[in-house]
Design a protein around this motif. Structure first.
Motif, PDB file in Angstrom:
ATOM      1  N   MET A 169      -5.784   3.049  17.640  1.00 36.70           N
ATOM      2  CA  MET A 169      -7.006   2.815  17.161  1.00 36.70           C
ATOM      3  C   MET A 169      -7.377   3.828  16.113  1.00 36.70           C
ATOM      4  SD  MET A 169     -10.183   0.409  18.181  1.00 36.70           S
ATOM      5  CE  MET A 169      -9.140  -0.758  19.021  1.00 36.70           C
ATOM      6  N   ARG A 170      -7.300   4.867  16.390  1.00 35.09           N
ATOM      7  CA  ARG A 170      -7.825   5.840  15.453  1.00 35.09           C
ATOM      8  C   ARG A 170      -6.756   5.815  14.126  1.00 35.09           C
ATOM      9  NH1 ARG A 170      -8.976  11.449  18.039  1.00 35.09           N
ATOM     10  NH2 ARG A 170     -10.974  10.346  18.005  1.00 35.09           N
ATOM     11  N   GLU A 171      -5.372   5.626  14.446  1.00 35.95           N
ATOM     12  CA  GLU A 171      -4.536   5.733  13.299  1.00 35.95           C
ATOM     13  C   GLU A 171      -4.641   4.538  12.547  1.00 35.95           C
ATOM     14  OE1 GLU A 171      -3.623   6.828  16.383  1.00 35.95           O
ATOM     15  OE2 GLU A 171      -2.955   8.456  16.148  1.00 35.95           O
ATOM     16  N   GLY A 172      -5.166   3.552  13.157  1.00 40.27           N
ATOM     17  CA  GLY A 172      -5.472   1.929  12.469  1.00 40.27           C
ATOM     18  C   GLY A 172      -6.400   2.107  11.704  1.00 40.27           C
ATOM     19  N   ARG A 173      -7.526   2.818  12.258  1.00 37.66           N
ATOM     20  CA  ARG A 173      -8.895   3.038  11.386  1.00 37.66           C
ATOM     21  C   ARG A 173      -8.565   3.852  10.208  1.00 37.66           C
ATOM     22  NH1 ARG A 173     -13.443   1.589  14.352  1.00 37.66           N
ATOM     23  NH2 ARG A 173     -12.731   0.089  15.546  1.00 37.66           N
ATOM     24  N   LYS A 174      -7.643   5.185  10.066  1.00 40.41           N
ATOM     25  CA  LYS A 174      -7.086   5.500   8.988  1.00 40.41           C
ATOM     26  C   LYS A 174      -6.326   4.784   7.989  1.00 40.41           C
ATOM     27  CE  LYS A 174      -6.571  10.227  11.394  1.00 40.41           C
ATOM     28  NZ  LYS A 174      -5.652  11.015  11.976  1.00 40.41           N
ATOM     29  N   VAL A 175      -5.638   3.819   8.374  1.00 38.68           N
ATOM     30  CA  VAL A 175      -4.974   2.775   7.691  1.00 38.68           C
ATOM     31  C   VAL A 175      -5.917   1.969   6.969  1.00 38.68           C
ATOM     32  CG1 VAL A 175      -3.510   0.809   7.530  1.00 38.68           C
ATOM     33  CG2 VAL A 175      -2.833   2.923   8.912  1.00 38.68           C
ATOM     34  N   THR A 176      -6.941   1.480   7.498  1.00 37.42           N
ATOM     35  CA  THR A 176      -7.906   0.605   6.933  1.00 37.42           C
ATOM     36  C   THR A 176      -8.854   1.414   6.010  1.00 37.42           C
ATOM     37  OG1 THR A 176      -8.140  -0.521   9.152  1.00 37.42           O
ATOM     38  CG2 THR A 176      -9.942  -0.828   7.397  1.00 37.42           C
ATOM     39  N   ARG A 177      -9.155   2.803   6.238  1.00 39.90           N
ATOM     40  CA  ARG A 177      -9.807   3.584   5.288  1.00 39.90           C
ATOM     41  C   ARG A 177      -9.074   3.715   3.837  1.00 39.90           C
ATOM     42  NH1 ARG A 177     -11.067   6.843   9.500  1.00 39.90           N
ATOM     43  NH2 ARG A 177     -13.250   6.454  10.526  1.00 39.90           N
ATOM     44  N   CYS A 178      -7.946   3.866   4.247  1.00 41.62           N
ATOM     45  CA  CYS A 178      -6.876   4.091   3.028  1.00 41.62           C
ATOM     46  C   CYS A 178      -6.788   2.914   2.097  1.00 41.62           C
ATOM     47  CB  CYS A 178      -5.578   4.725   3.455  1.00 41.62           C
ATOM     48  SG  CYS A 178      -4.427   5.087   2.093  1.00 41.62           S
ATOM     49  N   ALA A 179      -6.751   1.784   2.870  1.00 38.46           N
ATOM     50  CA  ALA A 179      -6.529   0.742   2.160  1.00 38.46           C
ATOM     51  C   ALA A 179      -7.681   0.243   1.415  1.00 38.46           C
ATOM     52  CB  ALA A 179      -6.058  -0.639   3.085  1.00 38.46           C
ATOM     53  N   THR A 180      -8.987   0.631   1.975  1.00 41.98           N
ATOM     54  CA  THR A 180     -10.110   0.312   1.292  1.00 41.98           C
ATOM     55  C   THR A 180     -10.379   0.990   0.110  1.00 41.98           C
ATOM     56  OG1 THR A 180     -11.396  -0.365   3.316  1.00 41.98           O
ATOM     57  CG2 THR A 180     -12.762   0.257   1.728  1.00 41.98           C
ATOM     58  N   SER A 181      -9.870   2.639   0.017  1.00 40.26           N
ATOM     59  CA  SER A 181      -9.917   3.423  -1.112  1.00 40.26           C
ATOM     60  C   SER A 181      -9.027   2.845  -2.075  1.00 40.26           C
ATOM     61  CB  SER A 181      -9.588   4.716  -0.436  1.00 40.26           C
ATOM     62  OG  SER A 181      -8.294   4.894  -0.493  1.00 40.26           O
ATOM     63  N   VAL A 182      -7.974   2.219  -1.831  1.00 38.87           N
ATOM     64  CA  VAL A 182      -7.106   1.613  -3.035  1.00 38.87           C
ATOM     65  C   VAL A 182      -7.677   0.478  -3.609  1.00 38.87           C
ATOM     66  CG1 VAL A 182      -4.752   0.686  -3.445  1.00 38.87           C
ATOM     67  CG2 VAL A 182      -4.913   2.432  -1.858  1.00 38.87           C
ATOM     68  N   LEU A 183      -8.214  -0.135  -2.694  1.00 39.65           N
ATOM     69  CA  LEU A 183      -9.227  -1.544  -3.254  1.00 39.65           C
ATOM     70  C   LEU A 183     -10.115  -1.232  -4.203  1.00 39.65           C
ATOM     71  CD1 LEU A 183      -8.664  -4.123  -0.294  1.00 39.65           C
ATOM     72  CD2 LEU A 183      -7.726  -4.187  -2.794  1.00 39.65           C
ATOM     73  N   GLU A 184     -10.803  -0.088  -3.910  1.00 37.17           N
ATOM     74  CA  GLU A 184     -11.868   0.342  -4.463  1.00 37.17           C
ATOM     75  C   GLU A 184     -11.660   0.872  -5.648  1.00 37.17           C
ATOM     76  OE1 GLU A 184     -14.054   3.007  -1.819  1.00 37.17           O
ATOM     77  OE2 GLU A 184     -15.207   1.436  -0.707  1.00 37.17           O
ATOM     78  N   ASP A 185     -10.436   1.910  -5.821  1.00 41.83           N
ATOM     79  CA  ASP A 185      -9.822   2.480  -7.164  1.00 41.83           C
ATOM     80  C   ASP A 185      -9.263   1.550  -8.078  1.00 41.83           C
ATOM     81  OD1 ASP A 185     -10.697   5.019  -6.043  1.00 41.83           O
ATOM     82  OD2 ASP A 185      -8.675   5.377  -5.603  1.00 41.83           O
ATOM     83  N   ILE A 186      -8.862   0.331  -7.573  1.00 45.21           N
ATOM     84  CA  ILE A 186      -8.159  -0.735  -8.314  1.00 45.21           C
ATOM     85  C   ILE A 186      -9.355  -1.274  -8.961  1.00 45.21           C
ATOM     86  CG2 ILE A 186      -7.157  -2.720  -8.530  1.00 45.21           C
ATOM     87  CD1 ILE A 186      -5.181  -1.687  -6.477  1.00 45.21           C
ATOM     88  N   ASN A 187     -10.382  -1.748  -8.051  1.00 45.67           N
ATOM     89  CA  ASN A 187     -11.613  -2.437  -8.867  1.00 45.67           C
ATOM     90  C   ASN A 187     -12.354  -1.744  -9.767  1.00 45.67           C
ATOM     91  OD1 ASN A 187     -11.520  -4.969  -7.315  1.00 45.67           O
ATOM     92  ND2 ASN A 187     -12.315  -4.270  -5.533  1.00 45.67           N
ATOM     93  N   LYS A 188     -12.391  -0.207  -9.616  1.00 42.95           N
ATOM     94  CA  LYS A 188     -12.924   0.610 -10.504  1.00 42.95           C
ATOM     95  C   LYS A 188     -12.403   0.669 -11.813  1.00 42.95           C
ATOM     96  CE  LYS A 188     -14.944   3.603  -7.344  1.00 42.95           C
ATOM     97  NZ  LYS A 188     -14.757   5.050  -6.686  1.00 42.95           N
ATOM     98  N   ASN A 189     -11.115   0.754 -11.815  1.00 45.42           N
ATOM     99  CA  ASN A 189     -10.178   1.094 -12.956  1.00 45.42           C
ATOM    100  C   ASN A 189      -9.407   0.012 -13.659  1.00 45.42           C
ATOM    101  OD1 ASN A 189     -10.445   3.969 -13.014  1.00 45.42           O
ATOM    102  ND2 ASN A 189      -9.965   3.772 -10.701  1.00 45.42           N
ATOM    103  N   CYS A 190      -9.249  -1.043 -12.908  1.00 46.26           N
ATOM    104  CA  CYS A 190      -8.366  -2.268 -13.297  1.00 46.26           C
ATOM    105  C   CYS A 190      -8.932  -3.665 -13.034  1.00 46.26           C
ATOM    106  CB  CYS A 190      -6.975  -2.142 -12.812  1.00 46.26           C
ATOM    107  SG  CYS A 190      -6.133  -0.680 -13.238  1.00 46.26           S
ATOM    108  N   LEU A 191     -10.142  -3.584 -12.995  1.00 48.70           N
ATOM    109  CA  LEU A 191     -10.869  -5.080 -12.407  1.00 48.70           C
ATOM    110  C   LEU A 191     -10.546  -6.295 -13.058  1.00 48.70           C
ATOM    111  CD1 LEU A 191     -12.796  -6.133 -10.563  1.00 48.70           C
ATOM    112  CD2 LEU A 191     -14.714  -5.818 -12.026  1.00 48.70           C
ATOM    113  N   ASP A 192     -10.605  -6.370 -14.464  1.00 49.10           N
ATOM    114  CA  ASP A 192     -10.096  -7.554 -14.994  1.00 49.10           C
ATOM    115  C   ASP A 192      -8.409  -7.911 -14.828  1.00 49.10           C
ATOM    116  OD1 ASP A 192     -12.684  -7.727 -16.294  1.00 49.10           O
ATOM    117  OD2 ASP A 192     -12.036  -6.743 -18.006  1.00 49.10           O
TER     118      ASP A 192
END
Length: 160
Positions: free
Chosen positions: A70-93
């Protein structure tokens, strides 16, 4: 025929048992399938080390890895969330256009190549993440870069 009649339970079941304190908490991503599909290759590009650690843990646990990994799975989730946040900030349209196209075309990637190309360019320019299809033949043009999309709604198959 079966000897007993099937029974259906429509009640929702919730497990109220708290997780052990050794497992760090993380929020769920909260995205539907279309945005996740749109960002999947970028998530894979940035989060590969975390994904590899998680899969290694699952393999080493021989099917008992729910809590062990579960610890490794949570790291995967955090990383995926950071990618989505970065895409939303920089390339939302571009991101919104692409996943909306996927949503409206039954998640068929080839129907949305024009929007995908624009999203790929924006993400590469601003985040330095590139879409690469694993194990694609090196001597062929990757399917997402081909101008002619055979199954496209466009009658000529050429994306303009």
């Amino acid at each position: 025929m079966a000897a007993r009649q099937p029974r259906f339970n429509q009640a929702l079941l919730y497990d109220t048992t708290p997780l052990p304190s050794s497992i760090p908490p993380v929020d769920e991503i909260g995205a539907s399938s279309a945005p996740l599909l749109s960002a999947a290759y970028f998530i894979g590009a940035r989060c590969r080390p975390f994904n590899d650690d998680y899969m290694k843990c699952k393999t080493d646990a021989y099917g008992r890895g729910e809590f062990e990994c579960m610890r490794e799975g949570r790291k995967v989730t955090r990383c995926a969330t950071s990618v989505l946040e970065d895409i939303n900030k920089n390339c939302l349209d571009e991101f919104r256009r692409h996943w909306s196209c996927l949503e409206n075309n039954n998640q068929q990637l080839w129907q949305c190549r024009k929007h995908e190309w624009k999203l790929n360019g924006c993400v590469f320019d601003k985040l330095k993440l590139e879409k690469k299809i694993p194990d694609a033949p090196a001597n062929e043009t990757p399917v997402h870069l081909r101008e002619r999309q055979i199954f496209s709604h466009n009658e000529t198959g050429v994306i303009t």
